[in-house]
Motif scaffolding. Sequence first.
Motif, PDB file in Angstrom:
ATOM      1  N   MET A   1     -13.398  31.672  38.171  1.00 49.06           N
ATOM      2  CA  MET A   1     -13.179  31.880  36.743  1.00 49.06           C
ATOM      3  C   MET A   1     -11.692  31.717  36.447  1.00 49.06           C
ATOM      4  SD  MET A   1     -13.746  35.349  34.445  1.00 49.06           S
ATOM      5  CE  MET A   1     -12.798  36.412  35.494  1.00 49.06           C
ATOM      6  N   SER A   2     -11.388  30.882  35.484  1.00 46.26           N
ATOM      7  CA  SER A   2     -10.010  30.690  35.064  1.00 46.26           C
ATOM      8  C   SER A   2      -9.685  31.687  33.947  1.00 46.26           C
ATOM      9  CB  SER A   2      -9.818  29.266  34.551  1.00 46.26           C
ATOM     10  OG  SER A   2      -8.622  29.163  33.838  1.00 46.26           O
ATOM     11  N   LEU A   3      -8.628  32.447  34.155  1.00 42.34           N
ATOM     12  CA  LEU A   3      -8.246  33.421  33.129  1.00 42.34           C
ATOM     13  C   LEU A   3      -7.813  32.727  31.841  1.00 42.34           C
ATOM     14  CD1 LEU A   3      -6.287  36.144  35.137  1.00 42.34           C
ATOM     15  CD2 LEU A   3      -8.630  36.217  34.301  1.00 42.34           C
ATOM     16  N   ASN A   4      -7.186  31.568  31.975  1.00 45.24           N
ATOM     17  CA  ASN A   4      -6.758  30.840  30.778  1.00 45.24           C
ATOM     18  C   ASN A   4      -7.956  30.355  29.964  1.00 45.24           C
ATOM     19  OD1 ASN A   4      -3.996  31.143  31.221  1.00 45.24           O
ATOM     20  ND2 ASN A   4      -3.932  29.358  32.550  1.00 45.24           N
ATOM     21  N   THR A   5      -8.988  29.876  30.633  1.00 40.68           N
ATOM     22  CA  THR A   5     -10.203  29.431  29.936  1.00 40.68           C
ATOM     23  C   THR A   5     -10.866  30.600  29.234  1.00 40.68           C
ATOM     24  OG1 THR A   5     -10.550  27.639  31.522  1.00 40.68           O
ATOM     25  CG2 THR A   5     -12.463  28.350  30.240  1.00 40.68           C
ATOM     26  N   LEU A   6     -11.002  31.715  29.935  1.00 41.43           N
ATOM     27  CA  LEU A   6     -11.594  32.909  29.332  1.00 41.43           C
ATOM     28  C   LEU A   6     -10.781  33.337  28.126  1.00 41.43           C
ATOM     29  CD1 LEU A   6     -13.602  35.282  29.349  1.00 41.43           C
ATOM     30  CD2 LEU A   6     -12.051  36.442  30.929  1.00 41.43           C
ATOM     31  N   SER A   7      -9.481  33.358  28.263  1.00 41.99           N
ATOM     32  CA  SER A   7      -8.596  33.768  27.177  1.00 41.99           C
ATOM     33  C   SER A   7      -8.766  32.879  25.944  1.00 41.99           C
ATOM     34  CB  SER A   7      -7.146  33.728  27.666  1.00 41.99           C
ATOM     35  OG  SER A   7      -6.265  33.954  26.602  1.00 41.99           O
ATOM     36  N   ARG A   8      -8.733  31.555  26.154  1.00 43.45           N
ATOM     37  CA  ARG A   8      -8.886  30.617  25.027  1.00 43.45           C
ATOM     38  C   ARG A   8     -10.238  30.776  24.343  1.00 43.45           C
ATOM     39  NH1 ARG A   8      -6.420  27.049  28.670  1.00 43.45           N
ATOM     40  NH2 ARG A   8      -8.461  26.232  29.247  1.00 43.45           N
ATOM     41  N   ASN A   9     -11.297  30.923  25.146  1.00 45.52           N
ATOM     42  CA  ASN A   9     -12.630  31.065  24.569  1.00 45.52           C
ATOM     43  C   ASN A   9     -12.783  32.372  23.800  1.00 45.52           C
ATOM     44  OD1 ASN A   9     -13.577  28.581  25.436  1.00 45.52           O
ATOM     45  ND2 ASN A   9     -14.311  29.391  27.379  1.00 45.52           N
ATOM     46  N   LEU A  10     -12.242  33.447  24.334  1.00 49.44           N
ATOM     47  CA  LEU A  10     -12.311  34.730  23.623  1.00 49.44           C
ATOM     48  C   LEU A  10     -11.594  34.633  22.280  1.00 49.44           C
ATOM     49  CD1 LEU A  10     -11.710  37.319  26.478  1.00 49.44           C
ATOM     50  CD2 LEU A  10     -13.792  37.053  25.118  1.00 49.44           C
ATOM     51  N   GLY A  29     -16.931  47.964  24.038  1.00 51.41           N
ATOM     52  CA  GLY A  29     -16.783  49.240  24.734  1.00 51.41           C
ATOM     53  C   GLY A  29     -15.541  49.334  25.602  1.00 51.41           C
ATOM     54  N   ILE A  30     -14.482  48.600  25.214  1.00 51.74           N
ATOM     55  CA  ILE A  30     -13.223  48.686  25.953  1.00 51.74           C
ATOM     56  C   ILE A  30     -12.103  48.998  24.966  1.00 51.74           C
ATOM     57  CG2 ILE A  30     -13.954  47.107  27.784  1.00 51.74           C
ATOM     58  CD1 ILE A  30     -12.351  44.890  26.453  1.00 51.74           C
ATOM     59  N   SER A  31     -10.945  49.364  25.490  1.00 55.35           N
ATOM     60  CA  SER A  31      -9.822  49.676  24.611  1.00 55.35           C
ATOM     61  C   SER A  31      -9.205  48.391  24.063  1.00 55.35           C
ATOM     62  CB  SER A  31      -8.751  50.477  25.360  1.00 55.35           C
ATOM     63  OG  SER A  31      -8.085  49.644  26.295  1.00 55.35           O
ATOM     64  N   ARG A  32      -8.496  48.508  22.956  1.00 55.62           N
ATOM     65  CA  ARG A  32      -7.834  47.344  22.368  1.00 55.62           C
ATOM     66  C   ARG A  32      -6.780  46.799  23.328  1.00 55.62           C
ATOM     67  NH1 ARG A  32      -3.395  45.809  20.033  1.00 55.62           N
ATOM     68  NH2 ARG A  32      -2.454  47.870  20.010  1.00 55.62           N
ATOM     69  N   ILE A  33      -6.082  47.677  24.024  1.00 52.07           N
ATOM     70  CA  ILE A  33      -5.050  47.261  24.974  1.00 52.07           C
ATOM     71  C   ILE A  33      -5.686  46.487  26.132  1.00 52.07           C
ATOM     72  CG2 ILE A  33      -3.279  48.059  26.590  1.00 52.07           C
ATOM     73  CD1 ILE A  33      -2.539  48.315  23.597  1.00 52.07           C
ATOM     74  N   ALA A  34      -6.831  46.970  26.628  1.00 54.02           N
ATOM     75  CA  ALA A  34      -7.523  46.253  27.705  1.00 54.02           C
ATOM     76  C   ALA A  34      -7.940  44.868  27.226  1.00 54.02           C
ATOM     77  CB  ALA A  34      -8.742  47.042  28.172  1.00 54.02           C
ATOM     78  N   TYR A  35      -8.474  44.798  26.002  1.00 54.17           N
ATOM     79  CA  TYR A  35      -8.869  43.502  25.452  1.00 54.17           C
ATOM     80  C   TYR A  35      -7.649  42.595  25.291  1.00 54.17           C
ATOM     81  CZ  TYR A  35     -10.425  39.721  22.631  1.00 54.17           C
ATOM     82  OH  TYR A  35     -10.651  38.447  22.180  1.00 54.17           O
ATOM     83  N   LEU A  36      -6.573  43.132  24.760  1.00 55.59           N
ATOM     84  CA  LEU A  36      -5.354  42.356  24.556  1.00 55.59           C
ATOM     85  C   LEU A  36      -4.868  41.753  25.872  1.00 55.59           C
ATOM     86  CD1 LEU A  36      -3.055  41.504  22.612  1.00 55.59           C
ATOM     87  CD2 LEU A  36      -1.934  43.653  23.193  1.00 55.59           C
ATOM     88  N   ASN A  37      -4.898  42.541  26.943  1.00 56.50           N
ATOM     89  CA  ASN A  37      -4.468  42.049  28.250  1.00 56.50           C
ATOM     90  C   ASN A  37      -5.375  40.933  28.761  1.00 56.50           C
ATOM     91  OD1 ASN A  37      -2.221  43.696  28.454  1.00 56.50           O
ATOM     92  ND2 ASN A  37      -3.367  45.362  29.401  1.00 56.50           N
ATOM     93  N   ILE A  38      -6.667  41.019  28.482  1.00 54.42           N
ATOM     94  CA  ILE A  38      -7.597  39.959  28.885  1.00 54.42           C
ATOM     95  C   ILE A  38      -7.318  38.702  28.067  1.00 54.42           C
ATOM     96  CG2 ILE A  38     -10.021  39.248  28.928  1.00 54.42           C
ATOM     97  CD1 ILE A  38     -10.685  42.280  29.373  1.00 54.42           C
ATOM     98  N   GLU A  39      -7.150  38.858  26.757  1.00 57.45           N
ATOM     99  CA  GLU A  39      -6.920  37.701  25.888  1.00 57.45           C
ATOM    100  C   GLU A  39      -5.573  37.024  26.188  1.00 57.45           C
ATOM    101  OE1 GLU A  39      -8.460  37.553  21.672  1.00 57.45           O
ATOM    102  OE2 GLU A  39      -6.320  37.251  21.280  1.00 57.45           O
ATOM    103  N   LEU A  53     -18.349  41.622  26.613  1.00 55.93           N
ATOM    104  CA  LEU A  53     -17.668  40.780  25.624  1.00 55.93           C
ATOM    105  C   LEU A  53     -18.599  39.681  25.125  1.00 55.93           C
ATOM    106  CD1 LEU A  53     -14.174  40.552  27.335  1.00 55.93           C
ATOM    107  CD2 LEU A  53     -14.650  41.558  25.079  1.00 55.93           C
ATOM    108  N   ALA A  54     -19.354  39.077  26.035  1.00 56.74           N
ATOM    109  CA  ALA A  54     -20.303  38.034  25.642  1.00 56.74           C
ATOM    110  C   ALA A  54     -21.357  38.613  24.692  1.00 56.74           C
ATOM    111  CB  ALA A  54     -20.974  37.433  26.870  1.00 56.74           C
ATOM    112  N   LYS A  55     -21.841  39.786  25.003  1.00 57.83           N
ATOM    113  CA  LYS A  55     -22.844  40.424  24.144  1.00 57.83           C
ATOM    114  C   LYS A  55     -22.252  40.745  22.766  1.00 57.83           C
ATOM    115  CE  LYS A  55     -26.126  44.220  23.956  1.00 57.83           C
ATOM    116  NZ  LYS A  55     -26.652  45.410  24.601  1.00 57.83           N
ATOM    117  N   ALA A  56     -21.030  41.239  22.734  1.00 60.59           N
ATOM    118  CA  ALA A  56     -20.376  41.577  21.469  1.00 60.59           C
ATOM    119  C   ALA A  56     -20.134  40.328  20.621  1.00 60.59           C
ATOM    120  CB  ALA A  56     -19.052  42.299  21.735  1.00 60.59           C
ATOM    121  N   LEU A  57     -19.926  39.183  21.277  1.00 61.53           N
ATOM    122  CA  LEU A  57     -19.701  37.928  20.553  1.00 61.53           C
ATOM    123  C   LEU A  57     -21.001  37.150  20.320  1.00 61.53           C
ATOM    124  CD1 LEU A  57     -16.471  36.796  22.406  1.00 61.53           C
ATOM    125  CD2 LEU A  57     -16.656  37.306  19.953  1.00 61.53           C
TER     126      LEU A  57
END
Length: 78
Positions: A1-10, A29-39, A53-57
């Motif tokens: 899994m590429s973090l950059n691909t995940l980030s762009r898609n999110l 069900g995660i914190s905004r800071i956790a999401y921000l770090n993933i994005e 995240l997939a379910k939420a989207l």
Amino acid sequence: MSLNTLSRNLQRLRHARGLSQEKLALAAGISRIAYLNIERSQAEPRAETVRALAKALNVRVPELLVDAPVLKRVRFRS
């Protein structure tokens, strides 16, 4: 899994649905800071977080992990 691909898609999917980072994080069900770090590609999420995240989207997990197709040209008809 590429973090950059995940980030762009999110980011692309979140904007397309008109969601803020906070609303998407809450729905997953995660914190905004956790999401921000993933994005920002600063943290690698666990598999369960990616599923949440997939379910939420309202998309399948592979849609988050694979590069989105790029249109090479568009043809308009009148």
